[in-house]
Design an enzyme around this catalytic site. Structure first.
Site, PDB file in Angstrom:
ATOM      1  CB  THR A 180      52.324  22.185 -12.973  1.00 32.91           C
ATOM      2  OG1 THR A 180      51.212  22.517 -12.239  1.00 32.91           O
ATOM      3  CG2 THR A 180      52.003  22.028 -14.232  1.00 32.91           C
ATOM      4  CD  GLU A 324      51.688  25.998 -15.619  1.00 33.97           C
ATOM      5  OE1 GLU A 324      52.129  26.597 -14.556  1.00 33.97           O
ATOM      6  OE2 GLU A 324      50.828  25.406 -15.860  1.00 33.97           O
ATOM      7  CE  LYS A 434      49.140  25.374  -5.338  1.00 32.81           C
ATOM      8  NZ  LYS A 434      49.734  26.433  -5.560  1.00 32.81           N
ATOM      9  CD1 TRP A 439      49.248  21.775  -7.921  1.00 35.63           C
ATOM     10  CD2 TRP A 439      47.125  22.646  -7.829  1.00 35.63           C
ATOM     11  NE1 TRP A 439      49.313  23.040  -8.571  1.00 35.63           N
ATOM     12  CE2 TRP A 439      48.024  23.474  -8.538  1.00 35.63           C
ATOM     13  CE3 TRP A 439      46.033  22.807  -7.447  1.00 35.63           C
ATOM     14  CZ2 TRP A 439      47.534  24.825  -8.376  1.00 35.63           C
ATOM     15  CZ3 TRP A 439      45.339  24.167  -7.771  1.00 35.63           C
ATOM     16  CH2 TRP A 439      46.185  25.037  -8.372  1.00 35.63           C
TER      17      TRP A 439
HETATM   18  P1  AMP Z   1      51.412  25.815  -9.221  1.00 31.64           P
HETATM   19  O1  AMP Z   1      51.959  25.736 -10.633  1.00 31.64           O
HETATM   20  O2  AMP Z   1      51.741  24.664  -8.155  1.00 31.64           O
HETATM   21  O3  AMP Z   1      52.954  26.868  -8.483  1.00 31.64           O
HETATM   22  O4  AMP Z   1      50.409  26.576  -8.986  1.00 31.64           O
HETATM   23  C1  AMP Z   1      49.955  27.744  -9.477  1.00 31.64           C
HETATM   24  C2  AMP Z   1      48.474  28.247  -9.095  1.00 31.64           C
HETATM   25  O5  AMP Z   1      48.601  28.420  -7.673  1.00 31.64           O
HETATM   26  C3  AMP Z   1      48.018  29.835  -9.568  1.00 31.64           C
HETATM   27  O6  AMP Z   1      47.594  29.385 -11.052  1.00 31.64           O
HETATM   28  C4  AMP Z   1      47.154  30.092  -8.467  1.00 31.64           C
HETATM   29  O7  AMP Z   1      45.885  29.616  -8.953  1.00 31.64           O
HETATM   30  C5  AMP Z   1      47.733  29.211  -7.107  1.00 31.64           C
HETATM   31  N1  AMP Z   1      48.420  30.473  -6.463  1.00 31.64           N
HETATM   32  C6  AMP Z   1      49.892  30.556  -6.637  1.00 31.64           C
HETATM   33  N2  AMP Z   1      50.425  31.606  -5.840  1.00 31.64           N
HETATM   34  C7  AMP Z   1      49.058  32.119  -5.359  1.00 31.64           C
HETATM   35  C8  AMP Z   1      48.721  33.271  -4.382  1.00 31.64           C
HETATM   36  N3  AMP Z   1      49.831  33.932  -3.984  1.00 31.64           N
HETATM   37  N4  AMP Z   1      47.446  33.318  -4.140  1.00 31.64           N
HETATM   38  C9  AMP Z   1      46.502  32.519  -4.750  1.00 31.64           C
HETATM   39  N5  AMP Z   1      46.651  31.824  -5.594  1.00 31.64           N
HETATM   40  C10 AMP Z   1      48.077  31.450  -5.733  1.00 31.64           C
END
Ligand code: AMP
Length: 549
Positions: A180, A324, A434, A439
């Site tokens: 990540t 995670e 994002k 990211w």
């Molecule tokens: P990742 O590890 O790349 O999947 O990113 C996780 C992060 O994406 C989370 O901690 C949130 O900040 C953001 N995220 C994931 N799903 C959502 C959602 N449905 N709405 C808003 N933010 C989200």
């Protein structure tokens, strides 16, 4: 006494015996490919044999650098079933990150798509990827790239035996891995044990999560390099559902055609994908009558998207998760007593990130470490724990200190919880961006921009964007007399040397001074407050050039 361990293999074993004729379909560069679970299971065993012949042993890591297709799916069971670890790598990352990730994970074999081979080769420098002993190109021939030694997938899997004796694997054996890049610094590796993936799979099938049945036709548009396409291919196999893989960089027209032709009932992806599909459907005749659910996650599902799908008779299932967490943590299904609630109330609940998935626990702590009230007003940081939530990063003791409290994962998401238990993200603790579900590191961009001799200070913030949810804008301080037009061009050129085009800020704003916090750090909060809603973005550039590719 517990019985046999919680591993992935029984899901495939069941699909092969009970649903031998159910199909696995893929759109690929070579055209459409179709097989059945019966044929698929045989190919996964041939793949395990091929990997064993290549010297891969239990506990070794096998990397993939691929889009969504059937051969990538073959690695999903073929690798973990031999006790090895499937490491999916995001090909949209800057070369330096790819290099770091492969070296950190010490992948022994790397599978790569023909269309991504050149990108992988550009990350592959002399003396890098020392652990990789074999590159395998996902096709039936090898393009002309400098990856050595290299073989094509069909020759690699080729005439291997279709019988393979699965070793006696324990639930604690590592089965998957994904990095990540959310927070600042180097990407962090998350390892998934067999038990984590097993429990996530079982939870996903329940109606409280995605509700998958054998009658479903499942198409993950979310990339398979993002936490196993949110675990959909495993849940689909476990349920005996038909699977459809949309292949390399699917356009809205491809997605629409697959929904129509294959009768897709459940699909999943980030909001940008659905904005694109809905726009396409407005101008073209698209039959989405088979579609029952669209799972939206990775970024907040816009209310307008939920409404538009609703008008088409398609339910939006808004989900939140993290790398995670294998990754799904909450799903915004409607509680039984809200089914008859006014439309606006339902829409409001669906727009939130949702209810915790059964099996997980959460708490929300304010700045003083106290639990907040569930009133939809008080907010704090969300912490989660459970069978499919990791308790550490691979090889990163300092990040472990910061991001975990014993078994609890600190998510960095700032949330409220309403009386009904629906969690809503209202902010993020870190200054991260994002864009279209991917990211972008503001810190890396800032450091690069500040390396220019005509820049005194620079801060990069994310500003809201209709299509990409967020886009980066650089706030730059320069010495007096600097020609800003020339500098902007130079900065863009300079950044393009190190980062993909979609990382480039869509606006460069020249300001007098960057506001600072009490401890002298850049105050992104102040910057966002001052500039966040101003028209900082070159809209056309952002629409055209921000596509991660
Ligand atoms: P990742 O590890 O790349 O999947 O990113 C996780 C992060 O994406 C989370 O901690 C949130 O900040 C953001 N995220 C994931 N799903 C959502 C959602 N449905 N709405 C808003 N933010 C989200």
């Amino acid at each position: 006494m517990a019985g046999h361990s919680q591993t992935l293999e029984p899901f495939l074993w069941r699909a092969e015996r009970i649903y031998p004729d159910r199909e696995v379909v893929a759109r690929t560069a070579e055209g459409e490919r179709r097989q059945t679970y019966g044929e698929y299971a045989e190919r996964t065993r041939k793949l395990s044999n091929a990997l064993e012949d290549a010297g891969v042993k239990e506990g070794d890591r096998v990397g993939t650098f691929c889009w969504n297709h059937d051969r990538h799916f073959e690695t999903y069971f073929g690798v973990p079933n031999m006790g090895a670890q499937l490491h999916t790598i995001n090909p949209l990352l800057p070369d330096e990150h790819v290099r770091y990730i492969v070296e950190d994970a010490e992948d022994r074999v790397l599978f790569v798509d023909p269309s991504l081979a050149e990108k992988l080769a550009s990350a592959y420098e002399a003396d890098s990827f020392g652990s990789v002993e074999q590159f395998v190109v996902m096709g039936s021939d090898v393009p002309d790239v400098s990856l050595e030694p290299v073989v094509d997938y069909e020759s690699f899997v080729g005439d291997n035996s279709a019988s393979y004796e699965t070793p006696d694997i324990d639930g604690e054996q590592n089965a998957g891995m994904c990095y990540t890049s959310g927070t600042t610094g180097k990407p962090k590796g998350v390892e998934y044990t067999q038990r984590m993936m097993w429990s996530h799979t079982v939870a996903m099938m329940t109606p409280q999560a995605l509700g998958v049945e054998d009658s479903d036709v499942i198409m993950p548009v979310v990339p398979m390099f993002h936490v196993n396409a949110w675990g959909m291919p495993f849940a689909a196999t476990a349920a005996g559902a038909k699977q459809v893989f949309p292949g390399p960089s699917p356009e809205p027209a491809d997605i629409a055609a697959l929904i129509e032709d294959e009768g897709v009932t459940i699909t999943a992806g980030v909001p940008t994908v659905w904005l694109g599909l809905l726009e396409y459907a407005e101008e073209n005749d698209v039959d989405m009558s088979s579609l029952e659910k669209v799972v939206i996650g990775g970024a907040a599902a816009p209310k307008a998207v939920i409404e538009e799908f609703d008008n088409l008779g398609v339910e939006v299932v808004h989900a939140w998760g993290m790398t995670e967490m294998s990754p799904v943590g909450t799903v915004a299904n409607l509680k039984y007593d809200l089914e008859d609630a006014p439309y606006e109330t339902k829409l409001e609940k669906q727009g939130k990130q949702g209810l915790i998935v059964p099996g997980l626990e959460f708490e929300v702590l304010d700045d003083d470490g106290n639990n907040i009230a569930w009133d939809g007003e008080e907010f704090g940081e969300l912490l989660v724990r459970g069978p499919w939530v990791t308790t550490e990063y691979y090889n990163r003791p300092e990040a472990n200190e910061q991001d975990f409290e014993e078994e609890w994962l600190r998510t960095g998401d700032i949330v409220t919880v309403d009386e009904d238990g629906y969690i809503e993200i209202v902010d993020r603790a870190d200054d991260v961006i994002k864009s279209g579900g991917e990211w972008i590191s503001s810190q890396e961009l800032e450091n690069s921009i500040m390396a220019h001799e005509d820049v005194s200070e620079a801060a990069v913030i994310g500003v809201p964007h209709d299509r990409w949810q967020e886009r980066p804008v650089a706030m730059v301080v320069t010495p007096e007399g600097t020609n800003h037009e020339r500098l902007t061009e130079e900065l863009k050129e300079m950044l393009l040397e190190d980062y993909p085009k979609w990382w480039l800020p869509d606006g460069f704003e020249f300001i007098e001074e960057i506001p600072k916090t009490a401890t002298g750090k850049f105050s992104k909060k102040d910057l966002r407050e001052e500039f966040g809603d101003k028209d900082l973005i070159d809209k056309e550039a952002a629409d055209e050039e921000a596509a991660p590719e």
